[in-house]
Design a protein around this motif. Structure first.
Motif, short mmCIF file in Angstrom:
data_model
loop_
_atom_site.label_atom_id
_atom_site.label_comp_id
_atom_site.label_asym_id
_atom_site.label_seq_id
_atom_site.Cartn_x
_atom_site.Cartn_y
_atom_site.Cartn_z
N HIS A 18 44.05 33.18 45.34
CA HIS A 18 44.15 34.64 45.47
C HIS A 18 44.23 35.08 46.94
CE1 HIS A 18 43.79 35.70 41.22
NE2 HIS A 18 42.92 34.71 41.11
N GLU A 25 43.85 42.80 46.35
CA GLU A 25 43.02 42.02 45.43
C GLU A 25 41.55 42.07 45.84
OE1 GLU A 25 45.26 38.55 43.13
OE2 GLU A 25 44.94 38.07 45.23
N CYS A 27 37.42 40.90 44.05
CA CYS A 27 36.75 40.15 42.99
C CYS A 27 36.45 41.08 41.81
CB CYS A 27 35.46 39.52 43.52
SG CYS A 27 35.73 38.40 44.91
N ASP A 33 37.90 39.95 48.42
CA ASP A 33 38.53 38.66 48.13
C ASP A 33 39.36 38.29 49.35
OD1 ASP A 33 39.52 36.42 46.69
OD2 ASP A 33 41.35 37.54 46.26
N GLU A 66 41.19 29.44 38.99
CA GLU A 66 41.29 30.45 40.04
C GLU A 66 39.96 30.63 40.74
OE1 GLU A 66 42.43 34.21 38.40
OE2 GLU A 66 41.36 33.84 36.53
N GLN A 68 38.03 33.23 43.64
CA GLN A 68 38.03 34.44 44.45
C GLN A 68 36.70 34.56 45.20
OE1 GLN A 68 39.43 37.30 41.19
NE2 GLN A 68 40.55 38.08 42.96
#
Length: 487
Positions: A18, A25, A27, A33, A66, A68
């Motif tokens: 990310h 973006e 979290c 993030d 993923e 973050q």
């Protein structure tokens, strides 16, 4: 491309780190993030494995994980783990998109019962692309006319120097822009951003003063039309707008190319010479879908506006769609689908619900076009005299909006050290349409410019329009407009 990768490789591992600041973006809990590098684009680590053991026509498997959070957290995780220790998620992709990120498509059957915008509207196009906004698009007619005069009365190099135009591109050149204007033009308005109309010289010719005028659609808009504006793909949260003039190709977002869906198609259009002449028109709507709607409503379709509910008309259809596209519940429920293609709109369940949505959608349309008398009922004030220059930064560093401690939810929007708009609702200041906050974007774009009297009134109309949009969206959310039995 994803399909080809699945055909070529046995296993694909995607570690999404990310950190995309372009998409803002954060979290899940709203905390920052951070990117693992000093860049704005998000980062991922991708491992493609080919063993030649996969059967013919068999697709590979995709494993996804993923991460973050803060940069140090990501570094620590990457240092401690390897391909075997990460808890990968085996993605259940499906055609035709074969997404390499987790998606919830449990509502697909219900969503796909509706009609898509590009299925209903026979003709559509992206917005215009000038490739030289500074030369083609202007705040006022006077400024635009000055630029046109420079083109018409000077040689090529003088034009370039006077207007500070850089090198020619493949599809926009000073000489072809000049030749295009010499042949004749119409000055018309352009929906540049939400609530921000500017002026442009329109000829309809490609690679002239406008690189891509999309004349096959815009010649019908300039004769008198309403249009729904929608991106096909969304990086930003889904948002839609309406226009009665031509639009720029990034009117709703800097990242999502926008399409325009006109309500009518005019006959006997032959380019710029007939742009402003009246002619016969027919709805730019597919008959099969209109017939289906007619059966649902048990009402006939009329190609022109009526003052009764004995039939439904093209503008009724547009208002119905516009209301649904402004349902927060609809946007949230189908957000995964709205990101990847034009929206699908559910067929009407019954005439009573249909007319409720038509009324609310019509109110929204008139408010967004600043045609409604409501926008003249200002809820803000502009109490101080001064030079009216926007010199204050409208940003987080030097906020234009200052909360009124005595009146929570409202504040002052400062344009310079002495002048401000008072009693601005915070909901209007923060309101997003696409990737923009119109109450902020409109002022940012006028930094170091003087606000004329009409500009001051216009900004106050924007504030009313945004406040009313929030109210009407809440009203639309009270209506149950879906039918599980639709086909």
């Amino acid at each position: 491309m994803r399909n080809k990768l699945l055909e070529s490789f046995d296993k694909i591992y995607i570690l999404d780190l990310h950190g995309n600041s372009n998409k803002k973006e954060v979290c899940e809990d709203g905390s920052p993030d951070q990117n693992v590098f000093d860049i704005m684009q998000g980062v991922s680590i991708n491992i493609f494995i080919k063993t030649n053991q996969k059967r013919k026509n068999e697709l590979g498997k995709v494993f996804h994980f993923e991460l973050q959070g803060k940069r140090d957290l990501k570094y620590q995780f990457l240092n401690k783990n390897n391909l075997k220790t990460i808890h990968w998620k085996n993605l259940k992709y499906k055609k035709p998109n074969y997404f390499f990120v987790p998606k919830d498509f449990g509502l697909a059957d219900k969503y796909e019962k509706g009609f898509k915008l590009n299925e209903l509207f026979i003709n559509n196009s992206t917005g215009i692309e000038t490739q030289r906004d500074a030369a083609s698009i202007h705040f006022t007619k006077k400024e635009l006319q000055h630029t046109i005069d420079v083109f018409l009365n000077n040689d090529i190099e003088d034009i370039r120097n006077i207007l500070s135009i850089g090198k020619d591109g493949r599809d926009w050149k000073v000489i072809t822009a000049k030749e295009d204007l010499v042949q004749g033009y119409n000055i018309t308005t352009l929906q540049f951003k939400p609530f921000d109309e500017r002026y442009i010289p329109y000829t309809g010719n490609s690679k002239g003063i406008i690189a891509y005028p999309r004349n096959e659609i815009n010649q019908h808009i300039l004769k008198g039309n309403y249009c729904i504006v929608s991106p096909r793909f969304f990086k930003e949260p889904p948002s839609y707008f309406v226009s009665n003039t031509i639009i720029g190709h990034k009117v709703l977002s800097a990242y999502d190319k926008n399409f325009i869906f006109p309500l009518y198609h005019y006959e006997n259009t032959n380019g710029q010479h007939t742009i402003l002449q009246s002619s016969k028109r027919k709805p730019n709507l597919k008959k099969e879908i209109l017939n289906h709607i007619s059966n649902k409503l048990r009402l006939p379709f009329s190609p022109e506006k009526l003052d009764s509910k004995d039939a439904f008309t093209p503008i009724n259809i547009l208002d119905y769609i516009y209301a649904i596209l402004h349902s927060s519940k609809y946007r949230e429920k189908y957000k995964e689908f709205l990101k990847i293609d034009f929206p699908r709109v559910p067929y009407p369940t019954d005439s009573k619900t249909f007319w409720k949505l038509v009324r609310l959608g019509g109110e929204l349309r008139q408010i967004h076009l600043l045609e409604s008398p409501i926008v003249e009922q200002f809820i803000t004030q502009y109490p101080e005299d001064g030079d009216n220059f926007v010199s204050r930064k409208i940003s987080k560093i030097d906020p234009g909006f200052v909360t009124d401690e005595q009146n929570p939810g409202f504040g002052k929007v400062w344009i310079n050290d002495n002048q401000y708009f008072d009693k601005v609702p915070e909901i209007a200041w923060d309101f997003y349409i696409g990737g923009y906050q119109p109450a902020q974007k409109w002022l940012k774009d006028r930094k170091d410019r003087k606000l004329e009297y009409e500009d001051i009134l216009h900004y106050q109309k924007i504030i009313v329009a945004l406040s009313e949009t929030d109210r009407l969206m809440k009203e639309i959310d009270k209506i149950d407009f879906e039918d599980d039995s639709s086909t």
